[in-house]
Enzyme design. Sequence first.
Site, PDB file in Angstrom:
ATOM      1  CD  GLU A 112      -2.417   1.209   2.811  1.00 58.59           C
ATOM      2  OE1 GLU A 112      -3.410   1.933   2.969  1.00 58.59           O
ATOM      3  OE2 GLU A 112      -1.945   0.478   3.708  1.00 58.59           O
TER       4      GLU A 112
ATOM      5  CE  LYS B 103      -8.474   0.809   3.297  1.00 56.80           C
ATOM      6  NZ  LYS B 103      -7.470   1.268   4.282  1.00 56.80           N
TER       7      LYS B 103
ATOM      8  CB  CYS C 172      -4.479  -1.367   4.837  1.00 59.82           C
ATOM      9  SG  CYS C 172      -3.757  -1.136   6.490  1.00 59.82           S
TER      10      CYS C 172
END
Length: 528
Positions: A290, A355, A405
């Site tokens: 990330e 995301k 994440c």
Amino acid sequence: MRWKPDFRRMSPYAQAIGWGFLGVAAFAPFSLWPLGMISWAGLYLLLRNAQTKRQAAGIGFSFGLSQFLAGISWVYVSMHDIGGMPMLLSLTATLLFAAYLAMYPMLAALCFRLCNGAQHSTQSPTSAQIARPDAGLARPLLFAASWLLAEWLRGTVFTGFPWLNLGYTQAPPSPLAGFAPIVGAYGLSFITAWLAGVCAELWIRLRNAGWHWSASVTPQSAIIAALFTSGALLHQAHWTQPEGTPLKVSLLQGNVPQSMKWQPEQYVQTLLTYFQLARNNPATLIVLPETAIPSLLSEAPAEFLQDLQRIGQEQRGNILMGVPTGENNPTTPTQNWYANSAVSMGVDPLQVYNKVHLVPFGEITPPGFGWLLKKINMPLPNFTAGETDQPLMQLNHQKIAVNICYEDIFGAAIAQRADEASLMVNMSNTAWFGDSLAQPQHLQIAQIRALENGRPMLRATNTGMTAVIAPNGERQAVLAAFTRNALVTSVQGMSGRTPYQRWFDVPTLVLSLVLLGWGLLTRRQRRA
């Protein structure tokens, strides 16, 4: 004369604090999975003997506060050690966050008390009580249902925070891990809490019988044996099957400190780090973590992107990298927007995943908390969430479900995307949490995600723990944390559906609601 401690004279709140603190050792990195039942059995006994609803609520809150203060101590590390927030403010914020999370164990305790009424564990059960069908059997189910619903609410309300869910303690090597592809993490929480209650009831009956085996302990013993045996047998089952040929992957761990990552003078060195790792560790699929590129994609040097593209093409494969995307217009900053993205380049067409589930206070600022974010060195404080129906990436003849994440702690959302995927990829920047419990806890969560979906989970992280998790939840390979290296291995894509992918958490939630409704009804009937 030797002093012997008498824990029965200790305040129930103090005992609850001790059990909550001990329960943290059931999670990674300690992974003492039996404590997932022992600690919660201690909580069960305290609640079983609670005299009032207020006392039950205090016990639940004390247990939760201790558990979360110890278990998510990395929140303080993130805010103070990495983010630069003043110590007192960081401590206060961590305490308030733990206190908020402790409200859910308090809710579970109240729910159990309302459905169960006051019990007196110090009294021996009468023959009539033992003969009742629900004696020592219904109470553990009510405890499990109460805990499950409280955990589910904690994972849903205010965007949700399903961290340190009890079910994660039963990741492999626990025999109960075999239930994960069927009931998921929440279902594992239910089973573990149920076993905790059954073990507590077994202990009560053995103690009251002078530690002699009797007919009164047979049902509890049978339940314990059946659940452990079933879990071990189910862990041998294969819910999915191989899809295509094995794929060589290279997961890059740059180990770039968060304090240096966004400094302009370190920018070129960061790009060079990942270029060298990619060049020296070739594979068909190379994954960067990330925000491996600490700038917007549009601001990254064209030569660097071309070099990465060439590395992927030379391997007849692709590179998947974490990088913010969006627009940065200095003249009209109010029109800026950013997305936390994964971008592919190589032999297949460029693809992007944005995301979806953003982290409050980390990627989005809740209304009224802008002042708090100014205390933390947050380079891009407000991201835009991606669409929930983004297509899977198709790279190297594999359908890849990417998550970034924090997203992989939401089991149902991951299962929906992984249903048609052959591989799952998680890209994380765990440098925000320093050398804390966060990295091993996150890896343990990934083990359950792999089990729930019957697919490999590839984890590329900045500082750790970069790993490949096999479809059975076992750790196939793990890089040492806080090292600059690449994990090069081969993975096999999978296809097919697990039972959890069909039903998600619905059966366990419905069962819990039915049990609690039955508990309230029967308690009312006993009072009548």
